[in-house]
Scaffold this active site. Structure first.
Site, PDB file in Angstrom:
ATOM      1  N   HIS A 287       0.815  -1.215   0.000  1.00  0.00           N
ATOM      2  CA  HIS A 287       0.000   0.000   0.000  1.00  0.00           C
ATOM      3  C   HIS A 287       0.851   1.269   0.000  1.00  0.00           C
ATOM      4  O   HIS A 287       0.457   2.283  -0.576  1.00  0.00           O
ATOM      5  CB  HIS A 287      -0.948  -0.009   1.199  1.00  0.00           C
ATOM      6  CG  HIS A 287      -1.961  -1.107   1.145  1.00  0.00           C
ATOM      7  ND1 HIS A 287      -2.882  -1.205   0.138  1.00  0.00           N
ATOM      8  CD2 HIS A 287      -2.162  -2.177   1.958  1.00  0.00           C
ATOM      9  CE1 HIS A 287      -3.639  -2.292   0.336  1.00  0.00           C
ATOM     10  NE2 HIS A 287      -3.211  -2.885   1.426  1.00  0.00           N
ATOM     11  N   HIS A 364       4.881  35.801 -43.844  1.00  0.00           N
ATOM     12  CA  HIS A 364       4.754  35.664 -42.381  1.00  0.00           C
ATOM     13  C   HIS A 364       5.652  34.532 -41.880  1.00  0.00           C
ATOM     14  O   HIS A 364       5.139  33.472 -41.487  1.00  0.00           O
ATOM     15  CB  HIS A 364       3.295  35.363 -42.025  1.00  0.00           C
ATOM     16  CG  HIS A 364       2.955  35.614 -40.584  1.00  0.00           C
ATOM     17  ND1 HIS A 364       3.207  34.729 -39.569  1.00  0.00           N
ATOM     18  CD2 HIS A 364       2.363  36.687 -40.001  1.00  0.00           C
ATOM     19  CE1 HIS A 364       2.763  35.221 -38.420  1.00  0.00           C
ATOM     20  NE2 HIS A 364       2.236  36.410 -38.656  1.00  0.00           N
TER      21      HIS A 364
END
Length: 462
Positions: A287, A364
């Site tokens: 755990h 661009h």
């Protein structure tokens, strides 16, 4: 994508607590979408609710303990595993004491009752976190580790090792959650006789017996001490020279302890709060390491809250360029979606390959070509329009127009050679021909732009 699920009704289970020995009742109830797992202590003033998430785990000695303020509840992992493996996303659990009943030490009765009550599909989509690279949490002192690797579904491999002639190396695997009931759910918790005295001194296992745990006697001890421990367990005295399993029932499988460790890790990973797609490889899990891993996963998920869709260029598109041109009026140089790879009930995934031949790169910018941000927004909106127009009859008679654009953010430049992956999510039902959407643009795993936009579907003039 799958839909979220909850229980089709409520059910209760009764029994004693493993650690407290108290008589306990836990009731499982349906819950609304995006609720997750929550536990309510109905025996306490105000009936506080604890979110079943990894950060609320405060103890992992012999089980998973969740705490919020003065309220705490332990031994939740078997129930969590049953909910997670059954595909339940939302559930409210109500318990009248500080732990869940241990029942027979497995998840068997939880799974049986979930199956009896049935599941209810909800409208919200399941948000599965897809593992795209190896993640590992390791305890350097013990060598315990949990690793998750990319895979096509959620699966687990577990290896356990103990310094014991009775229980040495064991291995368990689960390739498909649909096999949980038959392969894992009935595996019971286990304990070594040599651990009993220490656990009792900690005030634990007051409700433990041979009906709810596998007890392993693998180190010979004096007969007198052995007799004292068997008295605590409420079983007849036995020969202290005879080692083995002390069970009322035989093992369900030879590797039942390893299978139970696999059950536990599923229960602890349920506290991540989101289903996973990946393969778990756990070495000597417990755990404590399980919770460390669950906490780490929750942190990673927060950092990647918006996850890029998986793009496989070899996969047949849901919409090719011909279908896209049937739905959208845009043409060169303003058609900015090349194909659609996914189409769900409330989302769409589209692709745009950015090349140096795009006309906007001429100006661009000539020396440093960058895709204009306004075109990224336009591409997102075209993808959203494909989602909406695909749902209506005779889409050629309609066009979509911006009403509002907001919450715009640009995170990274888009340059020639990039493959854009759009994910557009519907954030409100279509009403009065108004569509509200949230869009994301990714290059690889990186989010490069996002925006929220509202559009209106208008019938074209004859």
């Amino acid at each position: 994508m799958n839909k979220q699920k909850t229980l089709n009704g409520s059910f209760s289970l009764f029994g004693k607590g493993l650690h407290t020995g108290l008589s306990l009742t836990v009731t499982f109830n349906p819950a609304p979408e995006n609720y997750g797992y929550k536990i309510q202590r109905i025996d306490l003033p105000g009936e506080p609710i604890i979110d079943a998430i990894a950060e609320n785990v405060t103890e992992t000695t012999r089980g998973t303990v969740l705490t919020k303020g003065e309220a705490r509840v332990s031994t939740v992992e078997h129930a969590m595993a049953a909910l997670f493996a059954s595909g339940i996303d939302n559930c409210l659990m109500q318990v009248n004491g500080p732990e869940f009943p241990i029942l027979d030490g497995s998840a068997k009765y939880y799974v049986e009752n979930i199956e009896r009550i049935g599941l209810k599909e909800q409208n919200a989509e399941r948000d599965v976190f897809v593992i795209k690279s190896k993640i590992e949490i390791k305890d350097e002192k013990t060598g315990n580790s949990v690793i998750i690797l990319p895979d096509e579904k959620f699966s687990l491999n577990v290896l356990v090792h103990y310094d014991s002639d009775i229980l040495f190396n064991q291995y368990a695997t689960l390739e498909d959650m649909e096999d949980f009931k038959e392969e894992i759910a009935s595996s019971r918790t286990f304990v070594f006789v040599r651990e009993l005295e220490a656990l009792l001194n900690l005030g634990l296992i007051k409700g433990g017996d041979l009906d709810n745990a596998i007890v392993i006697y693998e180190r010979e001890m004096p007969q007198e001490k052995y007799d004292q421990l068997t008295d605590i367990l409420g079983v007849p005295h036995m020969d202290a020279k005879k080692l083995g399993y002390l069970n009322h029932k035989p093992l369900v499988w030879n590797n039942e302890p390893a299978r139970h460790k696999l059950l536990d890790i599923i229960g602890d990973l349920a506290l991540i709060g989101k289903p996973l797609q990946g393969r778990i490889i756990a070495t000597c899990p417990g755990h404590t390491i399980n919770n460390k891993f669950a906490r780490a996963m929750r942190k990673i998920i927060r950092e990647h809250q918006i996850q890029a869709p998986i793009y496989d260029p070899n996969r047949e598109p849901v919409m090719d360029i011909k279908r896209i041109q049937e739905l959208l009026p845009h043409r060169n140089p303003m058609l900015l979606v090349d194909k659609v790879t996914e189409l769900g009930s409330n989302y769409i995934v589209g692709i745009k390959n950015v090349t140096m031949n795009e006309p906007f790169f001429n100006g661009h910018f000539p020396e440093e070509p960058v895709m204009p941000g306004v075109l990224l927004i336009e591409a997102m909106s075209q993808c959203g329009a494909l989602f909406v127009l695909n749902m209506i009859d005779d889409p050629k008679k309609y066009s979509t127009y911006f009403i509002k654009i907001e919450k715009i953010a640009f995170h990274k430049k888009v340059v020639p050679g990039d493959t854009l992956v759009f994910k557009i999510e519907q954030i409100a039902p279509l009403r009065h021909s108004i569509a509200m959407m949230r869009g994301y643009v990714f290059v690889g795993e990186k989010l490069v732009a996002e925006a929220q936009f509202t559009g209106q579907i208008i019938k074209n003039k004859e």
